[in-house]
Design a protein around this motif. Structure first.
Motif, PDB file in Angstrom:
ATOM      1  N   PRO A  95       0.820  -1.205   0.000  1.00 49.81           N
ATOM      2  CA  PRO A  95       0.000   0.000   0.000  1.00 49.81           C
ATOM      3  C   PRO A  95       0.857   1.259   0.000  1.00 49.81           C
ATOM      4  N   ALA A  96       0.314   2.343  -0.535  1.00 47.47           N
ATOM      5  CA  ALA A  96       0.993   3.628  -0.464  1.00 47.47           C
ATOM      6  C   ALA A  96       0.947   4.128   0.967  1.00 47.47           C
ATOM      7  N   GLY A  97       2.091   4.648   1.459  1.00 42.94           N
ATOM      8  CA  GLY A  97       2.167   5.150   2.825  1.00 42.94           C
ATOM      9  C   GLY A  97       2.890   6.480   2.882  1.00 42.94           C
ATOM     10  N   LEU A  98       2.634   7.249   3.941  1.00 48.79           N
ATOM     11  CA  LEU A  98       3.254   8.569   4.086  1.00 48.79           C
ATOM     12  C   LEU A  98       3.253   8.982   5.552  1.00 48.79           C
ATOM     13  N   LEU A  99       4.020  10.034   5.841  1.00 50.50           N
ATOM     14  CA  LEU A  99       4.011  10.665   7.155  1.00 50.50           C
ATOM     15  C   LEU A  99       3.431  12.060   7.033  1.00 50.50           C
ATOM     16  N   VAL A 100       2.608  12.435   8.006  1.00 52.28           N
ATOM     17  CA  VAL A 100       2.039  13.780   8.035  1.00 52.28           C
ATOM     18  C   VAL A 100       2.228  14.352   9.429  1.00 52.28           C
ATOM     19  N   ASP A 101       2.624  15.619   9.481  1.00 51.28           N
ATOM     20  CA  ASP A 101       2.845  16.291  10.754  1.00 51.28           C
ATOM     21  C   ASP A 101       1.569  16.276  11.583  1.00 51.28           C
ATOM     22  N   THR A 102       1.690  15.965  12.859  1.00 53.94           N
ATOM     23  CA  THR A 102       0.517  15.935  13.731  1.00 53.94           C
ATOM     24  C   THR A 102      -0.134  17.304  13.858  1.00 53.94           C
ATOM     25  N   ASN A 103       0.607  18.367  13.537  1.00 52.79           N
ATOM     26  CA  ASN A 103       0.079  19.723  13.622  1.00 52.79           C
ATOM     27  C   ASN A 103      -0.405  20.259  12.285  1.00 52.79           C
ATOM     28  N   ASN A 104      -0.654  19.362  11.331  1.00 49.21           N
ATOM     29  CA  ASN A 104      -1.124  19.802  10.015  1.00 49.21           C
ATOM     30  C   ASN A 104      -2.421  19.082   9.653  1.00 49.21           C
ATOM     31  N   PRO A 105      -3.533  19.449  10.298  1.00 49.41           N
ATOM     32  CA  PRO A 105      -4.806  18.766  10.032  1.00 49.41           C
ATOM     33  C   PRO A 105      -5.310  18.964   8.613  1.00 49.41           C
ATOM     34  N   ASN A 106      -4.954  20.077   7.953  1.00 48.91           N
ATOM     35  CA  ASN A 106      -5.404  20.288   6.577  1.00 48.91           C
ATOM     36  C   ASN A 106      -4.833  19.234   5.643  1.00 48.91           C
ATOM     37  N   ALA A 107      -3.537  18.942   5.806  1.00 49.69           N
ATOM     38  CA  ALA A 107      -2.924  17.903   4.977  1.00 49.69           C
ATOM     39  C   ALA A 107      -3.532  16.543   5.299  1.00 49.69           C
ATOM     40  N   GLU A 108      -3.751  16.276   6.581  1.00 46.21           N
ATOM     41  CA  GLU A 108      -4.338  14.993   6.965  1.00 46.21           C
ATOM     42  C   GLU A 108      -5.719  14.817   6.332  1.00 46.21           C
ATOM     43  N   ARG A 109      -6.512  15.889   6.275  1.00 37.40           N
ATOM     44  CA  ARG A 109      -7.827  15.803   5.641  1.00 37.40           C
ATOM     45  C   ARG A 109      -7.709  15.495   4.156  1.00 37.40           C
ATOM     46  N   LEU A 110      -6.681  16.078   3.503  1.00 38.41           N
ATOM     47  CA  LEU A 110      -6.460  15.786   2.091  1.00 38.41           C
ATOM     48  C   LEU A 110      -6.234  14.294   1.884  1.00 38.41           C
ATOM     49  N   TYR A 111      -5.345  13.714   2.671  1.00 42.40           N
ATOM     50  CA  TYR A 111      -5.012  12.299   2.488  1.00 42.40           C
ATOM     51  C   TYR A 111      -6.208  11.407   2.789  1.00 42.40           C
ATOM     52  N   LYS A 112      -6.956  11.765   3.813  1.00 44.77           N
ATOM     53  CA  LYS A 112      -8.159  10.994   4.128  1.00 44.77           C
ATOM     54  C   LYS A 112      -9.179  11.089   3.005  1.00 44.77           C
ATOM     55  N   SER A 113      -9.218  12.220   2.322  1.00 49.37           N
ATOM     56  CA  SER A 113     -10.208  12.413   1.261  1.00 49.37           C
ATOM     57  C   SER A 113      -9.966  11.509   0.061  1.00 49.37           C
ATOM     58  N   VAL A 114      -8.721  11.039  -0.115  1.00 54.82           N
ATOM     59  CA  VAL A 114      -8.440  10.124  -1.221  1.00 54.82           C
ATOM     60  C   VAL A 114      -8.268   8.689  -0.730  1.00 54.82           C
ATOM     61  N   GLY A 115      -8.509   8.447   0.575  1.00 54.85           N
ATOM     62  CA  GLY A 115      -8.538   7.083   1.076  1.00 54.85           C
ATOM     63  C   GLY A 115      -7.455   6.680   2.046  1.00 54.85           C
ATOM     64  N   PHE A 116      -6.543   7.582   2.429  1.00 58.17           N
ATOM     65  CA  PHE A 116      -5.507   7.240   3.391  1.00 58.17           C
ATOM     66  C   PHE A 116      -6.095   7.203   4.805  1.00 58.17           C
ATOM     67  N   LYS A 117      -5.557   6.293   5.615  1.00 61.66           N
ATOM     68  CA  LYS A 117      -5.995   6.158   6.996  1.00 61.66           C
ATOM     69  C   LYS A 117      -4.775   6.109   7.921  1.00 61.66           C
ATOM     70  N   VAL A 118      -4.930   6.637   9.119  1.00 59.58           N
ATOM     71  CA  VAL A 118      -3.849   6.614  10.111  1.00 59.58           C
ATOM     72  C   VAL A 118      -3.644   5.185  10.594  1.00 59.58           C
ATOM     73  N   VAL A 119      -2.390   4.719  10.539  1.00 54.97           N
ATOM     74  CA  VAL A 119      -2.079   3.349  10.966  1.00 54.97           C
ATOM     75  C   VAL A 119      -1.024   3.323  12.073  1.00 54.97           C
ATOM     76  N   GLY A 120      -0.461   4.480  12.435  1.00 54.94           N
ATOM     77  CA  GLY A 120       0.566   4.492  13.475  1.00 54.94           C
ATOM     78  C   GLY A 120       1.161   5.881  13.624  1.00 54.94           C
ATOM     79  N   SER A 121       2.309   5.952  14.276  1.00 49.42           N
ATOM     80  CA  SER A 121       2.990   7.230  14.518  1.00 49.42           C
ATOM     81  C   SER A 121       4.478   7.069  14.268  1.00 49.42           C
ATOM     82  N   ASN A 122       5.171   8.206  14.111  1.00 48.17           N
ATOM     83  CA  ASN A 122       6.599   8.198  13.839  1.00 48.17           C
ATOM     84  C   ASN A 122       7.141   9.579  14.188  1.00 48.17           C
ATOM     85  N   VAL A 123       8.457   9.740  14.052  1.00 43.33           N
ATOM     86  CA  VAL A 123       9.110  11.039  14.244  1.00 43.33           C
ATOM     87  C   VAL A 123      10.034  11.255  13.062  1.00 43.33           C
TER      88      VAL A 123
END
Length: 216
Positions: free
Chosen positions: A176-204
């Motif tokens: 699957p396609a995967g990516l990291l998004v800053d926890t302080n960037n909800p706008n970007a997170e909404r973009l990824y969710k809008s095309v089907g991405f889901k949160v599966v974990g955390s990282n730094v």
């Protein structure tokens, strides 16, 4: 673009684009593979995706963003790095100039592809990031960086690049396609969710907490 650390960092809307391209969009943007000649533009866009703060994290206080851009240009022009043009899907304007990019590669290749970056940063800036935490792993096509020039945002290019990367994941069988998004960037997170991405974990990454998202 939020001025925060983020590997994939733009909120836009638009139509689906295939990775099999090049394919033309209504706004005269073509989605196509990266080329060595795109290196300056790709390097600039990757730095935008990283954010100024994260770039400085790597080059330190004694050097400048221009110094880091030269290093990134060299890495993009090579074939053996994570930022290589070979790993880049570009959005090109009517003059064939790169105005957006998504850089993606098989997570299984992370250590091999990241080594030139670590070695170059140590050689040029005297900073050792050999212990940099892994951004991805085997089993996903990692979307390392996504960026669109400010003048071309709001045209659906970011979504088109995301969908092209997802198509590449399916075509290559990397996972699957995967990516990291800053926890302080909800706008970007909404973009990824809008095309089907889901949160599966955390990282730094780059000293910033990130959410790990995948398109299953």
């Amino acid at each position: 673009m939020e001025n925060r650390a983020n590997k994939v960092n733009f909120a836009e809307s638009g139509q689906s684009i295939s990775a099999a391209g090049p394919e033309n969009m209504q706004n005269n943007i073509t989605i196509r593979p990266g080329r060595p000649s795109d290196a300056p533009e790709i390097a600039t866009l990757i730095m935008q995706a990283m954010s100024e703060d994260c770039c400085r994290y790597f080059y330190g206080d004694e050097y400048t963003a221009n110094d880091f851009h030269r290093l990134m240009c060299d890495l993009v022009a090579r074939q053996d790095t994570q930022y290589s043009y070979l790993n880049s899907i570009c959005a090109a304007d009517e003059n064939d100039r790169t105005v957006g990019v998504v850089v993606c590669y098989d997570g299984a290749d992370l250590h091999r592809l990241r080594r030139p970056f670590i070695d170059s940063v140590k050689r040029v800036f005297g900073r050792d990031f050999s212990d940099l935490a892994d951004e991805t792993a085997s089993g996903e096509l990692y979307l390392d960086s996504l960026a669109v020039e400010p003048a071309h945002r709001g045209q659906g290019i970011a979504k088109s690049l995301l969908r092209a990367a997802v198509a590449k994941a399916r075509a290559t069988g990397a996972g699957p396609a995967g990516l990291l998004v800053d926890t302080n960037n909800p706008n970007a997170e909404r973009l990824y969710k809008s095309v089907g991405f889901k949160v599966v974990g955390s990282n730094v990454w780059g000293g910033h907490p990130m959410k790990h998202m995948q398109m299953k």
